[in-house]
Scaffold this active site. Sequence first.
Site, short mmCIF file in Angstrom:
data_model
loop_
_atom_site.label_atom_id
_atom_site.label_comp_id
_atom_site.label_asym_id
_atom_site.label_seq_id
_atom_site.Cartn_x
_atom_site.Cartn_y
_atom_site.Cartn_z
CB THR A 47 -0.91 0.00 1.24
OG1 THR A 47 -1.82 -1.10 1.14
CG2 THR A 47 -1.70 1.30 1.37
CG ASP A 101 6.59 5.37 5.74
OD1 ASP A 101 6.17 5.92 4.71
OD2 ASP A 101 5.88 4.61 6.44
N GLY A 155 0.89 5.24 5.65
CA GLY A 155 -0.37 5.15 4.93
C GLY A 155 -1.49 4.50 5.72
CD GLU A 177 1.71 -1.28 4.59
OE1 GLU A 177 1.58 -0.57 3.58
OE2 GLU A 177 2.28 -0.89 5.64
CE LYS A 222 9.93 7.55 1.63
NZ LYS A 222 10.04 8.29 0.37
#
Length: 241
Positions: A34, A93, A107, A113, A131
Amino acid sequence: MTGQTPDPAAQFKQQAAEYAAAFVKDGMAVGLGTGSTAKFVVAELGRRMREEGLRFCAIPTSDATEAQAREEGIPLTTFAQHPYLDLAIDGADEIEPVTLNLVKGRGGALLREKIVAAAAKQFVVVADASKYVDHLGMLCPVPVEVVPFGWESAAARLAALGAQVAPRKHANGSFYLTDEKNLIMDCIFGPITDPDALSRSIYAIVGVIEHGLFLHMATQTITAGPEGIKVLDVSGSPTQG
């Protein structure tokens, strides 16, 4: 009339996503992540199905990814049919390049996840090169999913671990709800020097469902930046794409 200036970060995400999508082979059961990078993965897999005849089935990690997968014509499956997945591809992230430990969940899909990542024989993470961090917690908060009942108590205990805690809310002030109808506490810890210890402490809080520290799970990370594609695996060996 001039067009919009291309977003370099989005271009790098797309490059990494398309590189990772090539890992999917006929007959695989695949977890679909996602977020902004995962959207590129799903789009590329849809293209491969239409143009290359790729055949696979997938489990999405959110309602949004499920909707996109259906639009692309990707066959969906369940854990009842595939309790173990061949591969999962998702974004991140933050990435520690030495350990491949991650922060995920900005998200809001961290629970699903992590379930999908844990079920996968291979967990490939795609992102743009920005990142990378020396320590988790340097760029973003650690999201923690909690049940709505008694969330204030869970938040106080997270704060006692040294975090600045804020319940995630929409612009109109209402609480953000995950697909599982839970709340997200965004926890700013600063640089995390012992993520394993922090993970255990967060899990010990009653009311916590899951957190966004994805530790010892990624088998490979694929990032794109000005210097091209970089692939890191759990051995710590980098390659350039």
